[in-house]
Design a protein around this motif. Structure first.
Motif, PDB file in Angstrom:
ATOM      1  N   LEU A  39      47.124  70.984  54.385  1.00 56.59           N
ATOM      2  CA  LEU A  39      48.282  70.268  53.851  1.00 56.59           C
ATOM      3  C   LEU A  39      48.325  68.881  54.461  1.00 56.59           C
ATOM      4  CD1 LEU A  39      50.988  70.318  52.252  1.00 56.59           C
ATOM      5  CD2 LEU A  39      52.042  71.319  54.287  1.00 56.59           C
ATOM      6  N   GLY A  40      48.380  67.871  53.604  1.00 54.11           N
ATOM      7  CA  GLY A  40      48.397  66.510  54.120  1.00 54.11           C
ATOM      8  C   GLY A  40      48.970  65.516  53.131  1.00 54.11           C
ATOM      9  N   GLU A  41      49.092  64.289  53.607  1.00 50.65           N
ATOM     10  CA  GLU A  41      49.623  63.201  52.791  1.00 50.65           C
ATOM     11  C   GLU A  41      48.515  62.187  52.539  1.00 50.65           C
ATOM     12  OE1 GLU A  41      52.867  59.583  52.982  1.00 50.65           O
ATOM     13  OE2 GLU A  41      52.480  60.779  54.770  1.00 50.65           O
ATOM     14  N   ARG A  42      48.442  61.725  51.306  1.00 53.44           N
ATOM     15  CA  ARG A  42      47.475  60.695  50.933  1.00 53.44           C
ATOM     16  C   ARG A  42      48.148  59.784  49.919  1.00 53.44           C
ATOM     17  NH1 ARG A  42      42.845  61.412  47.024  1.00 53.44           N
ATOM     18  NH2 ARG A  42      43.810  63.445  46.820  1.00 53.44           N
ATOM     19  N   ASN A  43      48.143  58.503  50.192  1.00 55.01           N
ATOM     20  CA  ASN A  43      48.773  57.517  49.308  1.00 55.01           C
ATOM     21  C   ASN A  43      50.242  57.824  49.038  1.00 55.01           C
ATOM     22  OD1 ASN A  43      46.252  56.248  49.101  1.00 55.01           O
ATOM     23  ND2 ASN A  43      45.686  57.501  47.343  1.00 55.01           N
ATOM     24  N   GLY A  44      50.948  58.307  50.065  1.00 59.25           N
ATOM     25  CA  GLY A  44      52.375  58.580  49.931  1.00 59.25           C
ATOM     26  C   GLY A  44      52.716  59.863  49.195  1.00 59.25           C
ATOM     27  N   ARG A  45      51.712  60.666  48.876  1.00 61.86           N
ATOM     28  CA  ARG A  45      51.946  61.925  48.148  1.00 61.86           C
ATOM     29  C   ARG A  45      51.348  63.082  48.942  1.00 61.86           C
ATOM     30  NH1 ARG A  45      51.617  60.287  41.987  1.00 61.86           N
ATOM     31  NH2 ARG A  45      51.568  62.538  41.694  1.00 61.86           N
ATOM     32  N   TYR A  46      52.072  64.177  48.981  1.00 66.09           N
ATOM     33  CA  TYR A  46      51.583  65.368  49.678  1.00 66.09           C
ATOM     34  C   TYR A  46      50.772  66.227  48.723  1.00 66.09           C
ATOM     35  CZ  TYR A  46      54.197  64.501  53.909  1.00 66.09           C
ATOM     36  OH  TYR A  46      54.650  63.953  55.077  1.00 66.09           O
ATOM     37  N   SER A  47      49.721  66.815  49.281  1.00 72.04           N
ATOM     38  CA  SER A  47      48.891  67.739  48.517  1.00 72.04           C
ATOM     39  C   SER A  47      48.394  68.834  49.447  1.00 72.04           C
ATOM     40  CB  SER A  47      47.709  67.006  47.869  1.00 72.04           C
ATOM     41  OG  SER A  47      46.876  66.450  48.862  1.00 72.04           O
ATOM     42  N   VAL A  48      47.939  69.910  48.828  1.00 69.82           N
ATOM     43  CA  VAL A  48      47.392  71.027  49.593  1.00 69.82           C
ATOM     44  C   VAL A  48      46.035  71.384  49.008  1.00 69.82           C
ATOM     45  CG1 VAL A  48      48.597  72.793  48.203  1.00 69.82           C
ATOM     46  CG2 VAL A  48      47.851  73.341  50.531  1.00 69.82           C
ATOM     47  N   ASN A  49      45.052  71.577  49.888  1.00 66.54           N
ATOM     48  CA  ASN A  49      43.742  72.066  49.479  1.00 66.54           C
ATOM     49  C   ASN A  49      43.744  73.577  49.665  1.00 66.54           C
ATOM     50  OD1 ASN A  49      42.955  69.435  49.133  1.00 66.54           O
ATOM     51  ND2 ASN A  49      41.286  69.504  50.608  1.00 66.54           N
ATOM     52  N   LEU A  50      43.273  74.287  48.640  1.00 66.32           N
ATOM     53  CA  LEU A  50      43.263  75.748  48.660  1.00 66.32           C
ATOM     54  C   LEU A  50      41.912  76.276  48.213  1.00 66.32           C
ATOM     55  CD1 LEU A  50      46.717  76.207  46.936  1.00 66.32           C
ATOM     56  CD2 LEU A  50      46.224  76.563  49.359  1.00 66.32           C
ATOM     57  N   LYS A  51      41.501  77.367  48.809  1.00 71.08           N
ATOM     58  CA  LYS A  51      40.261  78.046  48.445  1.00 71.08           C
ATOM     59  C   LYS A  51      40.460  78.733  47.093  1.00 71.08           C
ATOM     60  CE  LYS A  51      36.485  79.936  50.662  1.00 71.08           C
ATOM     61  NZ  LYS A  51      35.358  79.069  50.784  1.00 71.08           N
ATOM     62  N   CYS A  52      39.418  78.740  46.265  1.00 69.01           N
ATOM     63  CA  CYS A  52      39.501  79.430  44.978  1.00 69.01           C
ATOM     64  C   CYS A  52      38.098  79.803  44.515  1.00 69.01           C
ATOM     65  CB  CYS A  52      40.193  78.559  43.930  1.00 69.01           C
ATOM     66  SG  CYS A  52      39.233  77.121  43.454  1.00 69.01           S
ATOM     67  N   SER A  53      38.041  80.642  43.512  1.00 67.63           N
ATOM     68  CA  SER A  53      36.739  80.963  42.931  1.00 67.63           C
ATOM     69  C   SER A  53      36.314  79.776  42.072  1.00 67.63           C
ATOM     70  CB  SER A  53      36.826  82.227  42.075  1.00 67.63           C
ATOM     71  OG  SER A  53      37.543  81.963  40.889  1.00 67.63           O
ATOM     72  N   PRO A  54      35.011  79.546  41.922  1.00 66.64           N
ATOM     73  CA  PRO A  54      34.554  78.416  41.107  1.00 66.64           C
ATOM     74  C   PRO A  54      35.105  78.446  39.676  1.00 66.64           C
ATOM     75  CG  PRO A  54      32.738  79.254  42.418  1.00 66.64           C
ATOM     76  CD  PRO A  54      33.890  80.216  42.599  1.00 66.64           C
ATOM     77  N   GLU A  55      35.162  79.628  39.091  1.00 69.49           N
ATOM     78  CA  GLU A  55      35.662  79.745  37.719  1.00 69.49           C
ATOM     79  C   GLU A  55      37.134  79.361  37.622  1.00 69.49           C
ATOM     80  OE1 GLU A  55      34.460  82.611  39.416  1.00 69.49           O
ATOM     81  OE2 GLU A  55      32.401  82.145  38.835  1.00 69.49           O
ATOM     82  N   ASP A  56      37.938  79.850  38.562  1.00 73.12           N
ATOM     83  CA  ASP A  56      39.365  79.528  38.563  1.00 73.12           C
ATOM     84  C   ASP A  56      39.591  78.036  38.780  1.00 73.12           C
ATOM     85  OD1 ASP A  56      40.039  82.170  38.138  1.00 73.12           O
ATOM     86  OD2 ASP A  56      40.611  82.564  40.225  1.00 73.12           O
ATOM     87  N   GLY A  57      38.828  77.443  39.661  1.00 68.03           N
ATOM     88  CA  GLY A  57      38.981  76.025  39.950  1.00 68.03           C
ATOM     89  C   GLY A  57      38.747  75.162  38.725  1.00 68.03           C
TER      90      GLY A  57
END
Length: 119
Positions: A39-57
């Motif tokens: 979880l982090g901020e980039r360019n004033g916006r928060y986002s979250v990186n999450l693990k997923c299956s390649p197909e779902d992504g």
């Protein structure tokens, strides 16, 4: 969804730990030493990186403008969800749960059993 709300939600998972291995800007959430969310901020916006299956992504990135391949991560196995975009709170929580479960499923059997003794 506010970043603080998401942080509290992520810490509710069994054995979830918070760490800052990449500096104070990015909160990393781990289970048994394995990352399941960043979880982090980039360019004033928060986002979250999450693990997923390649197909779902691939499907998620094509359906939501707020979901893209993982920023600074393996783009086949991670997605980035912009918290201020078109992804509903319930979907973000579901994606967090899936990420956690995906990481737990890859842990050693003894670690999985320790996290879920009823199985």
């Amino acid at each position: 969804m506010e970043s603080r709300q998401l942080e509290e939600f992520l810490m509710q998972f069994v054995a979830a730990e918070q760490d800052f291995p990449f500096g104070p800007e990015v909160m990393v959430f781990k289970v048994k030493g394995k990352m399941f969310a960043l979880l982090g901020e980039r360019n004033g916006r928060y986002s979250v990186n999450l693990k997923c299956s390649p197909e779902d992504g691939e499907v998620l990135a094509s359906q939501f403008s707020g979901i893209s391949p993982g920023y600074h991560m393996n783009k086949r196995h991670w997605i980035t969800v912009d918290l201020s975009h078109d992804v509903e709170v319930s979907m973000i929580k579901d994606l967090c749960e899936r990420s956690y479960q995906l990481v737990v499923s890859k842990l050693k059997k003894s670690d999985r059993e320790m996290l879920n003794p009823s199985v």
